[in-house]
Enzyme design. Structure first.
Site, PDB file in Angstrom:
ATOM      1  N   THR A 340       0.835  -1.274   0.057  1.00 21.60           N
ATOM      2  CA  THR A 340       0.165  -0.053   0.051  1.00 21.60           C
ATOM      3  C   THR A 340       1.010   1.127   0.157  1.00 21.60           C
ATOM      4  O   THR A 340       1.887   0.954   0.087  1.00 21.60           O
ATOM      5  CB  THR A 340      -0.746  -0.024   1.203  1.00 21.60           C
ATOM      6  OG1 THR A 340      -1.434  -1.213   1.428  1.00 21.60           O
ATOM      7  CG2 THR A 340      -1.742   1.206   1.367  1.00 21.60           C
ATOM      8  N   THR A 358      -3.961   1.218  -2.552  1.00 20.05           N
ATOM      9  CA  THR A 358      -3.262  -0.120  -2.470  1.00 20.05           C
ATOM     10  C   THR A 358      -3.852  -0.957  -3.399  1.00 20.05           C
ATOM     11  O   THR A 358      -4.728  -0.905  -4.111  1.00 20.05           O
ATOM     12  CB  THR A 358      -3.544  -0.542  -1.108  1.00 20.05           C
ATOM     13  OG1 THR A 358      -2.777  -1.927  -0.949  1.00 20.05           O
ATOM     14  CG2 THR A 358      -5.065  -0.879  -0.770  1.00 20.05           C
ATOM     15  N   ASN A 360      -3.297  -3.912  -2.110  1.00 21.05           N
ATOM     16  CA  ASN A 360      -3.321  -4.973  -0.989  1.00 21.05           C
ATOM     17  C   ASN A 360      -1.880  -5.430  -1.231  1.00 21.05           C
ATOM     18  O   ASN A 360      -0.913  -4.783  -0.412  1.00 21.05           O
ATOM     19  CB  ASN A 360      -4.284  -6.172  -1.071  1.00 21.05           C
ATOM     20  CG  ASN A 360      -4.383  -6.786   0.276  1.00 21.05           C
ATOM     21  OD1 ASN A 360      -3.945  -6.214   1.293  1.00 21.05           O
ATOM     22  ND2 ASN A 360      -4.781  -7.943   0.251  1.00 21.05           N
ATOM     23  N   ASP A 382      -9.133  -8.953   2.037  1.00 16.33           N
ATOM     24  CA  ASP A 382      -9.365  -8.329   3.252  1.00 16.33           C
ATOM     25  C   ASP A 382     -10.824  -8.677   3.742  1.00 16.33           C
ATOM     26  O   ASP A 382     -11.003  -8.114   4.750  1.00 16.33           O
ATOM     27  CB  ASP A 382      -9.386  -6.712   2.890  1.00 16.33           C
ATOM     28  CG  ASP A 382      -7.945  -6.140   2.987  1.00 16.33           C
ATOM     29  OD1 ASP A 382      -7.162  -6.717   3.574  1.00 16.33           O
ATOM     30  OD2 ASP A 382      -7.496  -4.978   2.427  1.00 16.33           O
ATOM     31  N   SER A 411     -11.289  -2.327   5.544  1.00 17.90           N
ATOM     32  CA  SER A 411      -9.768  -2.015   5.328  1.00 17.90           C
ATOM     33  C   SER A 411      -9.163  -1.365   6.702  1.00 17.90           C
ATOM     34  O   SER A 411      -9.873  -0.941   7.772  1.00 17.90           O
ATOM     35  CB  SER A 411      -9.835  -0.738   4.216  1.00 17.90           C
ATOM     36  OG  SER A 411      -8.498  -0.103   4.102  1.00 17.90           O
TER      37      SER A 411
HETATM   38  O1  DON Z   1      -7.067  -1.993   3.046  1.00 16.40           O
HETATM   39  C1  DON Z   1      -6.144  -2.643   3.868  1.00 16.40           C
HETATM   40  O2  DON Z   1      -6.445  -2.572   5.020  1.00 16.40           O
HETATM   41  C2  DON Z   1      -5.007  -3.558   3.372  1.00 16.40           C
HETATM   42  N1  DON Z   1      -5.321  -3.960   1.950  1.00 16.40           N
HETATM   43  C3  DON Z   1      -3.784  -2.631   3.177  1.00 16.40           C
HETATM   44  C4  DON Z   1      -2.711  -3.470   2.794  1.00 16.40           C
HETATM   45  C5  DON Z   1      -1.337  -2.804   3.118  1.00 16.40           C
HETATM   46  O3  DON Z   1      -1.176  -1.824   3.745  1.00 16.40           O
HETATM   47  C6  DON Z   1      -0.078  -3.303   2.654  1.00 16.40           C
HETATM   48  N2  DON Z   1       1.054  -2.705   2.893  1.00 16.40           N
HETATM   49  N3  DON Z   1       1.819  -2.859   3.160  1.00 16.40           N
END
Ligand code: DON
Length: 531
Positions: A340, A358, A360, A382, A411
Site C-alpha cells: 500500500t 493499495t 493490497n 481483506d 480496510s
Molecule cells: O486495506 C487494507 O487494510 C489493506 N489492503 C492494506 C494493505 C497494506 O497496507 C499493505 N502494505 N504494506
C-alpha cells in the site's frame, strides 16, 4: 508540499503545485504517477481512501475501495475440506472491482481545478518514455518472482529476455500509456467502459475470474463524511467505514487518553503495556463489529465515544497483560444502527489531501490485465473468507466482514488530519495492513504525548498488538533489554519483527510561524518536496 514514497511522484505533484494546481490536483497526479513508477502499490487496478480538507474546515473522504464482484459468494474461497485457499491472494479471483480511477477522477471533478488531461500528463509521459528501475523495485520483483511467474502478461512487463528487471534498467510501459491516455480522453469511461473494460473482461475470462463488464460499469466512488474525535485537545479527522482505520485510531487514542503516558516516559514498559492493552481490545472490536456500512449496522458513535473508552479502560490491568483468548469485543451502546502507499499534499490556499491507496499485497494478485499494462488488486483477502480464519495480515473477522456481492471489504487504511484549535497540525497515514492503525496512533502520540518533532515521530521505532495473534511485535532497536523483560513479566508475548511495522508519510504544520514540514518515513525512502 508533497510527501510520497517515490521521488518521481513527489516531483510530479510539486510541478502541478508550482503551475498553480491545488493540493487535490497534485494528489490526483501523484496517484497516477505512482501507478507507473511504483507498481508494487501505486495503481489504477486497486482502491483506497482520500481525505480532503479545505482551509475553511470542510472535510470529505472519497471512498474508492474495491467492491466484491456481483458473482462473489460468502464461501467462494473455502475448499471442500473446509480450508481457505490462496485464491484470495493470487490470481484472477482475488481481485475486487477496482476503484482508483473512479476515486481520483471524482476528487478531481468535485474538488480539483485542472483537467484530467493535464493531471494525467506526467503519468502518461513516464509510462511512454520509461523510468529507471531502482533497487527497491528490483527487490520487490525478486520477492514475488514465483507468484508472478504463472502470469505471462505480468512477466512480459517485468522481465527482459526471461530475466527480471534489475536496478538501472529502463521500464517503458506502452500498454499502460495507452490505458492512461484513454482515461485522459474519456475520463472514468476510459476505464470502466469501452476498450479497457473489454480487456479486463477478457482477462477474467482467460484466467477464470468472475468480474464482469457490468461490475465495472456499476462501480462508483462514494463521498463520505470523515470520522471525527479528539485526543488531549487535538481534533482528529480520519477515514470512515468501510475502513476500520479512523474508528480504530480514535478508539485506541480514547483509551490511551485516560493514562498519563508522558510522565511514564516514551517506550517505558508502563506506557508500552497500556498502549498495547488498548490496541488489543480495539482489534477485538474491529473483528466483531466492523464492515461495509451498506451491508452491516455498525455502532460507530458508541465505539468512538469517550464513555465506551472508559469501559474498555476499566478492563485493563496496569500490572498484567490480558490473554487475548479471554478478551472479547465490548458492548458499545449507541443510538444508531502488504502493499500500500500513503501520500500527502498541501497547497498555498491551505487545502490538505491525505491519501492511502493499495493493491493490497505487493503487485496485488500478480495479474496484469493483458494489453492494458496494469496490475489488479487482491483486495478480496481483506474480507473474512471464513469466520475465525486469519487473512494475510493475521486479522480475523466474522459476519460483519463476510463476502457479499457488491460489498466493500473492511480496510485498515487511515488517511488522517490532526487539528489544533481548528488549524492544521499534522497530516499523516501509512501502509502496512493491520499495522497502519497502530503506526498512525504512535506517530500522533509521539508528537502530542512525548513532544517529538515530526520527522522523529515518524522514524521512531514502533510496536504493534492486534489482539490475535496474541503477540506484541516490535521493530529492531525498539526496546532496551530491561523493557522487554518487564513486558514479559507483565505477561506479554514479545516478538521482534523481521521488517518495518508499517511506513508512514506525514506533513506537519507550525501554524503560528507558517512553516510546513515534510516528514517522509526513512524506512521507505519516502521523499518530501516543497517550494
Ligand atoms: O486495506 C487494507 O487494510 C489493506 N489492503 C492494506 C494493505 C497494506 O497496507 C499493505 N502494505 N504494506
Amino acid at each position: 508540499m508533497v510527501v510520497s514514497a517515490d521521488r518521481l511522484a513527489s516531483e510530479a505533484g510539486l510541478d502541478i503545485l508550482k503551475k498553480g494546481g491545488s493540493a487535490v490536483d497534485a494528489a490526483v497526479a501523484v496517484g497516477f504517477v505512482l501507478a507507473v513508477v511504483f507498481p508494487e502499490a501505486g495503481n489504477i487496478g486497486g482502491g483506497g481512501f482520500m481525505l480532503i480538507r479545505k482551509k475553511g474546515g470542510e472535510a470529505v473522504v472519497i471512498d474508492f475501495r474495491e467492491r466484491a464482484p456481483g458473482a462473489s459468494r460468502r464461501t467462494m474461497y473455502v475448499d471442500s475440506a473446509g480450508n481457505v485457499t490462496d485464491k484470495t491472494l493470487i490470481g484472477h479471483l482475488a481481485a475486487g472491482v477496482p476503484g482508483t480511477v473512479a476515486g481520483l477522477l471524482k476528487a478531481l471533478h468535485d474538488y480539483g481545478t485542472m483537467s484530467a488531461r493535464d493531471v494525467l500528463r506526467p503519468a502518461v509521459e513516464l509510462s511512454k518514455n520509461g523510468f529507471v528501475v531502482d533497487r527497491r523495485l528490483e527487490r520487490s520483483l525478486e520477492s514475488c518472482k514465483s507468484d508472478m511467474s504463472g502470469f505471462p502478461s505480468t512477466m512480459s512487463i517485468f522481465t527482459r529476455n526471461g530475466t527480471l528487471l534489475k536496478e538501472g534498467d529502463t521500464l517503458r510501459q506502452p500498454d499502460l500509456a495507452a490505458t492512461l491516455s484513454r482515461i485522459q480522453e474519456k475520463g472514468v469511461e476510459g476505464f470502466y467502459k469501452g476498450e479497457t473494460a473489454r480487456l479486463i473482461a477478457e482477462e477474467m475470462h482467460r484466467g477464470g475470474g468472475i468480474m464482469t463488464l457490468k461490475d465495472l460499469e456499476d462501480y462508483q466512488a462514494i463521498v463520505r463524511e470523515p470520522v471525527r474525535g479528539s485526543y488531549r485537545g487535538y481534533e482528529i479527522v480520519s477515514a470512515p467505514l468501510p475502513s476500520s482505520g479512523g474508528l480504530c485510531v480514535l478508539e485506541i487514542l480514547n483509551i490511551m487518553e485516560g493514562y498519563d503516558l508522558a510522565s511514564m516516559g516514551w517506550h517505558s514498559s508502563g506506557s508500552v503495556h497500556l498502549m498495547a492493552e488498548s490496541m488489543r481490545r480495539v482489534y477485538a472490536d474491529r473483528a466483531e463489529f466492523m464492515g461495509d456500512p451498506r451491508y452491516v449496522e455498525v455502532p460507530v458513535s458508541a465505539l468512538i465515544s469517550k464513555h465506551y473508552a472508559g469501559e474498555r479502560r476499566r478492563e485493563i490491568d496496569p500490572a498484567r497483560a490480558a490473554d487475548s483468548t479471554s478478551v472479547r469485543h465490548g458492548s458499545p451502546q449507541g443510538n444508531e444502527g502488504r502493499h500500500t502507499t500513503h501520500y500527502c499534499t498541501v497547497d498555498a490556499s491551505g487545502t490538505i489531501v491525505s491519501t492511502t491507496y493499495t493493491l493490497n499485497d505487493l503487485f496485488g494478485c500478480k495479474v496484469v490485465v493483458g494489453g492494458s499494462g496494469f496490475l489488479l488488486n487482491d483486495e478480496m483477502d481483506d474480507f473474512s473468507a471464513k469466520p475465525g480464519v486469519p487473512n494475510a495480515y493475521g486479522l480475523i473477522g466474522g459476519d460483519a466482514n463476510a463476502i457479499a456481492p457488491g460489498k466493500r471489504p473492511l480496510s485498515s487504511m487511515t488517511p488522517t488530519i490532526v487539528l489544533k484549535d481548528s488549524r492544521p497540525f499534522l497530516a499523516l497515514g501509512a501502509r502496512g495492513g493491520s499495522k497502519i492503525i497502530t503506526a498512525v496512533v504512535q506517530a500522533i502520540s509521539n508528537v502530542i504525548d512525548f513532544g517529538m518533532g515530526p520527522q522523529e515521530a515518524v522514524d521512531a521505532p514502533r510496536f504493534h498488538h492486534q489482539w490475535m495473534p496474541d503477540t506484541l511485535v516490535y521493530e529492531k532497536f525498539c526496546f532496551p533489554r530491561d523493557v522487554i523483560q518487564n513486558l514479559e513479566q507483565k505477561g506479554h508475548r514479545l516478538n521482534e519483527s523481521d521488517g518495518p511495522l508499517g511506513e508512514l508519510e506525514a506533513i506537519a504544520f507550525d501554524s503560528s510561524q507558517g512553516w510546513i514540514y515534510g516528514a517522509p518515513d526513512s524506512r521507505e525512502g519516502g521523499v518530501a518536496l516543497g517550494y
